[in-house]
Scaffold this motif. Structure first.
Motif, PDB file in Angstrom:
ATOM      1  N   GLY A  38       0.756  -1.079  -0.069  1.00 65.80           N
ATOM      2  CA  GLY A  38      -0.416  -0.254   0.275  1.00 65.80           C
ATOM      3  C   GLY A  38       1.159   1.029  -0.109  1.00 65.80           C
ATOM      4  N   THR A  39       2.037   1.411   0.500  1.00 66.70           N
ATOM      5  CA  THR A  39       3.051   2.162   0.708  1.00 66.70           C
ATOM      6  C   THR A  39       3.664   2.683  -0.395  1.00 66.70           C
ATOM      7  OG1 THR A  39       3.195   2.348   3.190  1.00 66.70           O
ATOM      8  CG2 THR A  39       4.521   3.346   2.167  1.00 66.70           C
ATOM      9  N   ILE A  40       3.785   1.907  -1.304  1.00 69.26           N
ATOM     10  CA  ILE A  40       4.512   1.371  -2.104  1.00 69.26           C
ATOM     11  C   ILE A  40       3.576   2.407  -3.305  1.00 69.26           C
ATOM     12  CG2 ILE A  40       5.894  -0.285  -4.543  1.00 69.26           C
ATOM     13  CD1 ILE A  40       6.980  -1.882  -1.695  1.00 69.26           C
ATOM     14  N   ASP A  41       2.209   1.831  -2.929  1.00 71.11           N
ATOM     15  CA  ASP A  41       1.545   2.245  -4.312  1.00 71.11           C
ATOM     16  C   ASP A  41       1.064   3.437  -3.666  1.00 71.11           C
ATOM     17  OD1 ASP A  41       1.347  -0.261  -5.514  1.00 71.11           O
ATOM     18  OD2 ASP A  41      -0.882  -0.639  -4.747  1.00 71.11           O
ATOM     19  N   GLN A  42       1.019   3.978  -2.859  1.00 69.18           N
ATOM     20  CA  GLN A  42       0.865   5.044  -2.865  1.00 69.18           C
ATOM     21  C   GLN A  42       1.827   6.011  -2.981  1.00 69.18           C
ATOM     22  OE1 GLN A  42      -0.002   5.915   1.977  1.00 69.18           O
ATOM     23  NE2 GLN A  42      -1.722   5.120   1.459  1.00 69.18           N
ATOM     24  N   LEU A  43       3.223   6.012  -3.134  1.00 73.39           N
ATOM     25  CA  LEU A  43       4.105   6.163  -3.422  1.00 73.39           C
ATOM     26  C   LEU A  43       4.135   6.770  -4.899  1.00 73.39           C
ATOM     27  CD1 LEU A  43       6.879   4.969  -0.867  1.00 73.39           C
ATOM     28  CD2 LEU A  43       6.235   7.633  -0.848  1.00 73.39           C
ATOM     29  N   LEU A  44       4.270   5.383  -5.722  1.00 72.30           N
ATOM     30  CA  LEU A  44       4.413   5.544  -6.786  1.00 72.30           C
ATOM     31  C   LEU A  44       3.210   7.001  -7.768  1.00 72.30           C
ATOM     32  CD1 LEU A  44       4.492   1.687  -8.017  1.00 72.30           C
ATOM     33  CD2 LEU A  44       6.281   3.361  -8.287  1.00 72.30           C
ATOM     34  N   HIS A  45       2.053   6.868  -7.217  1.00 65.50           N
ATOM     35  CA  HIS A  45       1.237   8.141  -7.366  1.00 65.50           C
ATOM     36  C   HIS A  45       1.596   9.090  -7.160  1.00 65.50           C
ATOM     37  CE1 HIS A  45      -2.820   9.260  -7.887  1.00 65.50           C
ATOM     38  NE2 HIS A  45      -2.849  10.628  -6.642  1.00 65.50           N
ATOM     39  N   ARG A  46       2.417   9.512  -5.949  1.00 67.50           N
ATOM     40  CA  ARG A  46       2.647  10.556  -5.931  1.00 67.50           C
ATOM     41  C   ARG A  46       3.461  10.840  -6.280  1.00 67.50           C
ATOM     42  NH1 ARG A  46       3.002  11.846   0.104  1.00 67.50           N
ATOM     43  NH2 ARG A  46       3.438  14.602  -0.821  1.00 67.50           N
ATOM     44  N   ALA A  47       4.460  10.305  -7.101  1.00 67.57           N
ATOM     45  CA  ALA A  47       5.651  10.591  -7.933  1.00 67.57           C
ATOM     46  C   ALA A  47       5.015  10.271  -9.579  1.00 67.57           C
ATOM     47  CB  ALA A  47       6.705   9.249  -7.378  1.00 67.57           C
ATOM     48  N   SER A  48       3.777  10.293  -9.780  1.00 66.02           N
ATOM     49  CA  SER A  48       3.236  10.021 -10.960  1.00 66.02           C
ATOM     50  C   SER A  48       3.710  10.989 -11.406  1.00 66.02           C
ATOM     51  CB  SER A  48       2.295   9.119 -11.390  1.00 66.02           C
ATOM     52  OG  SER A  48       1.709  10.363 -11.014  1.00 66.02           O
ATOM     53  N   GLY A  59      -0.645  17.397 -12.170  1.00 67.77           N
ATOM     54  CA  GLY A  59      -1.762  18.044 -11.708  1.00 67.77           C
ATOM     55  C   GLY A  59      -1.714  18.784  -9.981  1.00 67.77           C
ATOM     56  N   ARG A  60      -1.172  19.051  -9.451  1.00 68.53           N
ATOM     57  CA  ARG A  60      -0.531  19.534  -7.843  1.00 68.53           C
ATOM     58  C   ARG A  60      -0.037  20.451  -8.603  1.00 68.53           C
ATOM     59  NH1 ARG A  60       2.038  14.712  -5.736  1.00 68.53           N
ATOM     60  NH2 ARG A  60       4.029  15.818  -6.232  1.00 68.53           N
ATOM     61  N   GLU A  61       1.150  20.518  -9.268  1.00 60.85           N
ATOM     62  CA  GLU A  61       1.478  22.498  -9.925  1.00 60.85           C
ATOM     63  C   GLU A  61       0.236  22.884 -10.222  1.00 60.85           C
ATOM     64  OE1 GLU A  61       4.236  23.184  -8.960  1.00 60.85           O
ATOM     65  OE2 GLU A  61       4.321  21.516  -7.760  1.00 60.85           O
TER      66      GLU A  61
END
Length: 82
Positions: free
Chosen positions: A21-31, A37-39
Motif C-alpha cells: 500500500g505504501t509503495i502504491d501511494q508513493l508511485l501515485h504521488r511520484a507519477s 496536476g498538483r502544480e
C-alpha cells in the motif's frame, strides 16, 4: 522464545500488505500526471480564490506588471543596442 508459526506468517503477510500500500501511494504521488496536476492546482490557486472562485486581482496585476516590465526592458535594451 518460540513463536507461533501461523501468527508469524500472518504478521509477515500484514507487513507485506502495508508495504504494498505504501509503495502504491508513493508511485501515485511520484507519477508525472499527479505532479503536473498538483502544480496546475497550485498555480490556479495563486490566481483564483479556492473558496469563492473569485479571481485574485492583486496577484493577476502583479504578474501583468512583471510581464510588462520584462517586455519594456527588452524593448529598451534593443533600442539602445541598435
Amino acid at each position: 522464545m518460540t513463536a507461533d508459526p501461523t501468527a508469524l506468517e500472518r504478521e509477515i503477510e500484514e507487513t507485506r500488505e502495508r508495504l504494498a500500500g505504501t509503495i502504491d501511494q508513493l508511485l501515485h504521488r511520484a507519477s508525472p500526471k499527479t505532479i503536473v496536476g498538483r502544480e496546475v492546482w497550485t498555480i490556479k490557486a495563486h490566481y483564483v480564490d479556492v473558496e469563492t472562485g473569485a479571481p485574485r486581482t492583486d496577484n493577476i496585476l502583479k504578474s501583468v506588471g512583471v510581464v510588462a516590465g520584462v517586455v519594456a526592458a527588452f524593448v529598451l535594451v534593443r533600442k539602445l543596442t541598435s
